[in-house]
Design an enzyme around this catalytic site. Structure first.
Site, PDB file in Angstrom:
ATOM      1  N   TYR A 235     -44.491  44.910 105.121  1.00  0.00           N
ATOM      2  CA  TYR A 235     -43.769  46.149 105.366  1.00  0.00           C
ATOM      3  C   TYR A 235     -42.302  45.813 105.602  1.00  0.00           C
ATOM      4  O   TYR A 235     -41.984  44.907 106.382  1.00  0.00           O
ATOM      5  CB  TYR A 235     -44.340  46.860 106.608  1.00  0.00           C
TER       6      TYR A 235
ATOM      7  N   GLU B 148     -37.712  52.419 102.599  1.00  0.00           N
ATOM      8  CA  GLU B 148     -38.929  51.737 103.030  1.00  0.00           C
ATOM      9  C   GLU B 148     -39.696  51.178 101.841  1.00  0.00           C
ATOM     10  O   GLU B 148     -39.850  51.840 100.829  1.00  0.00           O
ATOM     11  CB  GLU B 148     -39.809  52.756 103.774  1.00  0.00           C
TER      12      GLU B 148
END
Ligand code: GDP
Ligand code: MN
Length: 382
Positions: free
Chosen positions: A102, A190
Site C-alpha cells: 500500500y 493512492e
C-alpha cells in the site's frame, strides 16, 4: 473531486509510474476484443466506479478465456456498486502477484503537511489492517520545503524492500507519485495494491486520485473529468423542477413547503426516534402537478415507507392545498401511509376535505403528525 481508476492510471503513466496494460470497455463485445488485443492468457476485468472496495463486492474478476471474459464483463456491467451503476469496465493484463503493498500521499490536516503512508500489507483488506494491526502501516510527514528528494525516497523505499533493485524502483515510484500529487493539487494519490510481480517488477494495478475542488480552476484537464454521482444527478433534476431535494438514509419521506419548516420536520422526526429519508422543500405552491412531481421523486426511493406532508398555508389557503393533494393522490399509485399536517388559513375546511377522502392520516400539530409518521414506519397501529 474523484476520478476513475483508468483516468488516474492515465495520469500515473504521464509521471512514468508503471501500470499494467489495459483497455477501457463499455460492452462485453469490446471486452472480448480487448482480451484478444492484449494477447495475454489472463485478464482482470474491473468495474470503473467512483467508489472503492470493488474487489469485495465482485466488481473485480479474472478471466482466461473469451467465454469467461464475456460472461464476467456482462455480470460486472449489470452491477450497481454502492449506488454507482457500472457503465464502464477496465480490461487489463492480469499479473502474477508475489506481494501486495500500500502506498499513498494524503494531507494530514493536524500536521498541516503531506503524509506518505506505506505498508507491506496492501490489498483489499487495508482498512482491516489499519484497525487491527496499525503498526503494519508507517506514516512519514513530508516537509513542504524539503519535499521528497532522492535520499528520503530511498530511505522510505528501503523500509519496504531489501533488494536494491526493487528499492530503486520503489524510490522512483515514490518520487513520481509525490510529483503527481503536488502538481495536480491532489488531496490523495493512492496505489493499493502496488504489486511485486513474480518477475520482480513493481506495478500499480489500482490507482486512486482525489483532487482539491478549490484548485480545479488550475487544472481544466482534470476538471473536464468531473461526473455527477447518481445522487447529485437526482438533486440536479429536482432543482430543475423547482424543488430543493437532498436524499438521506432514513425511511420517512418528507414533503414540506419552506426550507425552515423542512429542517424542523426532519428534526422532529429524529426527536421522536424516526429517521427522515430526505429533505424536500417544494416551495410555496400546492399545485397538484407539483405535488405529483414531488411525490414521484419521493417514491422513487425504495427506502421510503411513509410520507410526511407538512404544509403551512399562509398565502396559499389550506382548502386549496387539500384539493391539490386529493387530486394528486387520485393519480398516484401508492399504498404507503401518507400523513398530512396542515395548518394556516382555512385549516379546518382543509383537514375535513382530507379526512373525508380517506386517503390520508390527518394531524393538526407537528407533534401529533410526527408521532403518526414514526409509528407508521414501525408498523404500529395508530
Ligand atoms: P478495489 O477492491 O476496488 O481496491 O480493486 P483493486 O483493483 O485493488 O483489485 C482488488 C484485488 O483484486 C487486488 O488487491 C488483487 O488482489 C486482485 N487483482 C486485481 N488485479 C489483479 C491481477 O491482475 N491479477 C491478480 N492475480 N489479482 C488481481
Ligand atoms: Mn484497490
Amino acid at each position: 473531486m474523484k476520478v476513475h481508476e483508468y483516468q488516474a492510471k492515465e495520469i500515473f503513466s504521464r509521471y512514468e509510474i508503471p501500470v499494467e496494460r489495459h483497455v477501457l470497455c463499455n460492452t462485453p463485445d469490446e471486452a472480448v476484443k480487448a482480451f484478444r488485443q492484449l494477447g495475454t492468457d489472463r485478464v482482470a476485468i474491473k468495474a470503473q466506479v467512483l467508489t472503492g472496495g470493488r474487489g469485495k463486492t465482485g466488481g473485480v474478476k479474472l478471466a482466461n478465456s473469451e467465454e469467461l471474459v464475456r460472461q464476467h464483463a456482462q455480470e460486472i456491467l449489470n452491477m450497481t456498486i454502492k449506488g454507482f451503476p457500472v457503465t464502464r469496465i477496465l480490461v487489463s493484463e492480469a499479473v502474477e502477484i508475489a506481494a501486495e503493498y500500500y502506498v499513498s500521499f494524503a494531507i494530514d490536516r493536524n500536521a498541516r503537511s503531506v503524509v506518505l503512508i506505506i505498508s507491506a500489507a496492501g490489498g483489499i483488506d487495508i482498512e482491516e489492517v489499519a484497525r487491527k494491526t496499525p503498526e503494519k502501516i508507517t506514516r512519514y510527514l513530508i516537509d513542504p520545503l524539503i519535499g521528497l528528494p532522492k535520499y528520503l525516497a530511498q530511505r522510505f523505499a528501503f523500509a519496504l524492500f531489501e533488494q536494491p533493485e526493487q528499492a530503486k524502483r520503489m524510490t522512483s515510484i515514490l518520487q513520481d507519485l509525490y510529483k503527481a500529487f503536488m502538481e495536480s493539487d491532489a488531496s490523495l494519490t493512492e496505489i493499493n495494491p502496488l504489486v511485486l510481480t513474480t518477475q520482480g517488477t513493481l506495478l500499480a494495478i489500482d490507482a486512486k486520485m482525489v483532487f482539491d475542488d478549490n484548485a480545479l480552476y488550475r487544472h481544466p484537464d482534470i476538471h473536464a473529468l468531473f461526473e455527477l454521482t447518481p445522487e447529485e444527478e437526482l438533486e440536479a433534476t429536482a432543482k430543475e423542477r423547482g424543488f430543493s431535494y437532498v436524499r438521506m438514509d432514513g425511511n420517512i419521506g418528507c414533503m414540506v413547503n419552506g426550507a425552515g419548516l423542512a429542517m424542523t420536520t426532519m428534526d422532529m422526526i429524529k426527536l421522536y426516534g424516526g429517521s427522515p429519508a430526505n429533505f424536500l422543500d417544494i416551495g410555496g405552491s400546492s399545485n397538484p402537478v407539483k405535488v405529483i412531481e414531488a411525490m414521484k421523486l419521493l417514491l422513487n426511493d425504495s427506502k421510503v415507507k411513509a410520507v410526511f406532508i407538512n404544509i403551512f398555508g399562509g398565502i396559499t389557503r389550506c382548502d386549496d392545498v387539500a384539493i391539490g393533494l386529493i387530486q394528486a393522490f387520485d393519480q398516484l399509485q401508492t399504498e404507503i401511509p401518507i400523513i398530512v399536517r396542515l395548518t394556516g388559513t382555512n385549516e379546518n375546511i382543509g383537514r375535513k376535505l382530507l379526512k373525508d377522502s380517506n386517503r390520508f392520516q390527518v394531524a393538526e400539530t407537528m407533534n401529533e403528525a410526527t408521532l403518526m409518521a414514526v409509528k407508521s414506519v414501525k408498523g404500529e397501529i395508530l
